[in-house]
Scaffold this motif. Sequence first.
Motif, PDB file in Angstrom:
ATOM      1  N   HIS A   1       0.840  -1.187   0.000  1.00 31.54           N
ATOM      2  CA  HIS A   1       0.000   0.000   0.000  1.00 31.54           C
ATOM      3  C   HIS A   1       0.884   1.248   0.000  1.00 31.54           C
ATOM      4  O   HIS A   1       1.919   1.271   0.674  1.00 31.54           O
ATOM      5  CB  HIS A   1      -0.896   0.040   1.246  1.00 31.54           C
TER       6      HIS A   1
ATOM      7  N   ALA B   1      -1.819   3.506  -9.473  1.00 32.44           N
ATOM      8  CA  ALA B   1      -2.060   2.129  -9.033  1.00 32.44           C
ATOM      9  C   ALA B   1      -1.840   1.145 -10.176  1.00 32.44           C
ATOM     10  O   ALA B   1      -1.196   0.102  -9.997  1.00 32.44           O
ATOM     11  CB  ALA B   1      -3.481   2.010  -8.482  1.00 32.44           C
TER      12      ALA B   1
ATOM     13  N   GLY C   1      -2.516  -0.943  -3.309  1.00 29.66           N
ATOM     14  CA  GLY C   1      -3.432   0.016  -2.704  1.00 29.66           C
ATOM     15  C   GLY C   1      -2.837   1.416  -2.690  1.00 29.66           C
ATOM     16  O   GLY C   1      -1.639   1.578  -2.452  1.00 29.66           O
TER      17      GLY C   1
ATOM     18  N   MET D   1      -3.589   4.853  -0.700  1.00 33.51           N
ATOM     19  CA  MET D   1      -4.336   5.411   0.418  1.00 33.51           C
ATOM     20  C   MET D   1      -4.139   6.926   0.467  1.00 33.51           C
ATOM     21  O   MET D   1      -3.035   7.400   0.768  1.00 33.51           O
ATOM     22  CB  MET D   1      -3.855   4.785   1.740  1.00 33.51           C
TER      23      MET D   1
ATOM     24  N   PRO E   1      -9.570   5.172   0.252  1.00 29.46           N
ATOM     25  CA  PRO E   1      -8.758   4.037  -0.213  1.00 29.46           C
ATOM     26  C   PRO E   1      -9.104   3.574  -1.627  1.00 29.46           C
ATOM     27  O   PRO E   1     -10.269   3.409  -1.986  1.00 29.46           O
ATOM     28  CB  PRO E   1      -9.106   2.942   0.806  1.00 29.46           C
TER      29      PRO E   1
ATOM     30  N   ILE F   1      -8.147   0.395  -4.228  1.00 29.46           N
ATOM     31  CA  ILE F   1      -7.546  -0.941  -4.293  1.00 29.46           C
ATOM     32  C   ILE F   1      -7.603  -1.450  -5.733  1.00 29.46           C
ATOM     33  O   ILE F   1      -8.661  -1.466  -6.363  1.00 29.46           O
ATOM     34  CB  ILE F   1      -8.280  -1.927  -3.359  1.00 29.46           C
TER      35      ILE F   1
ATOM     36  N   CYS G   1     -11.642   0.426   4.007  1.00 32.29           N
ATOM     37  CA  CYS G   1     -10.606  -0.574   3.731  1.00 32.29           C
ATOM     38  C   CYS G   1      -9.899  -0.925   5.033  1.00 32.29           C
ATOM     39  O   CYS G   1      -9.166  -0.107   5.593  1.00 32.29           O
ATOM     40  CB  CYS G   1      -9.608  -0.045   2.709  1.00 32.29           C
TER      41      CYS G   1
ATOM     42  N   SER H   1      -7.508  -3.332   5.555  1.00 32.47           N
ATOM     43  CA  SER H   1      -6.071  -3.492   5.367  1.00 32.47           C
ATOM     44  C   SER H   1      -5.394  -2.139   5.158  1.00 32.47           C
ATOM     45  O   SER H   1      -4.289  -1.907   5.654  1.00 32.47           O
ATOM     46  CB  SER H   1      -5.798  -4.408   4.170  1.00 32.47           C
ATOM     47  N   GLY H   2      -6.076  -1.259   4.425  1.00 30.51           N
ATOM     48  CA  GLY H   2      -5.534   0.079   4.216  1.00 30.51           C
ATOM     49  C   GLY H   2      -5.469   0.877   5.500  1.00 30.51           C
ATOM     50  O   GLY H   2      -4.533   1.655   5.732  1.00 30.51           O
TER      51      GLY H   2
ATOM     52  N   SER I   1      -2.486  -0.326   7.282  1.00 29.78           N
ATOM     53  CA  SER I   1      -1.271   0.207   6.660  1.00 29.78           C
ATOM     54  C   SER I   1      -1.039   1.664   7.039  1.00 29.78           C
ATOM     55  O   SER I   1       0.095   2.078   7.302  1.00 29.78           O
ATOM     56  CB  SER I   1      -1.350   0.067   5.139  1.00 29.78           C
TER      57      SER I   1
END
Length: 285
Positions: A153, A172, A185, A187, A198, A200, A214, A216-217, A220
């Motif tokens: 990310h 991206a 990702g 962010m 975010p 992805i 998000c 996971s974002g 991160s």
Amino acid sequence: MNHEMDFVKCNPASNMTILVMGEFPAEQHPRIASQMMDNSHLYAEQVGFVEKPTHSGFAAKLQMAGGEFCGNACLALAACLASERSMKPGETLELSLEASGSELPVLCRVEKLENKYLCEAGMPVPKEVKEAVIPFEGMMLELGIVRYDGFFHLVIDCERFGIERASAERLAKLLGIASGDPVVGVMLYSPSTHELTPLIYVPALGSLIWEQGCGSGTASLGCYLAWNRRSTIDMPVRQPGGTIHASVCWSEGEIIGITIRSAVSIVARGKAYIDDCIQYSLQGG
């Protein structure tokens, strides 16, 4: 011919997540997911496949369509498993999941609320957190890089760099091609308001989505801030679809633990019908 499969649709911070119950060949996952995610079908931002765990002691195995790790999908599955029990408001459940993109068990805690579930999940610790400056579309773009096994990310201060959505999408895709990673990702973070937008990109699905939330974002972002400040981070992160809480423990110069937390509601459950793209299934379907 249509193929029938069981599904549950969950809402963690409006990051609509479909969980497909039953095992299907991995090579078919992207095509199943693409149909389900479409506006003409169930619509969602991501699809995970719930399988029997390969090791004892786990409640289930979560295999994302792109093979990636997904924090919000772990929260969704934890809520789904909790919903199968007769829990009363205030009661809690702890469980462990196997999950694609994570070598370690994902430890989850679920608290039953009145009509939702408050879910918390441990997240993978990144392999590397660093800063970089890259030339991009006429500017020297400073960003944080949070790298895991198989995905990374970028964290960009969008108050300092007025990067537009179209530029973020190009970045991206460019990095997805250059890196070969299954997930990239971007962010966009506003430090003054603790807001995160975010993006992805999953090349295998051709999926480029501005997510409502998000997990996971969020993790991160927390990791990058903990690394940058050399301190523990415990903060709510506002996103277009709601708030996800990030907790990152910093000790003796490194990140030693990460959790995310968000309310999850189950919005639908039933049968879905997929066009004739499934050659065979391992069970059910």
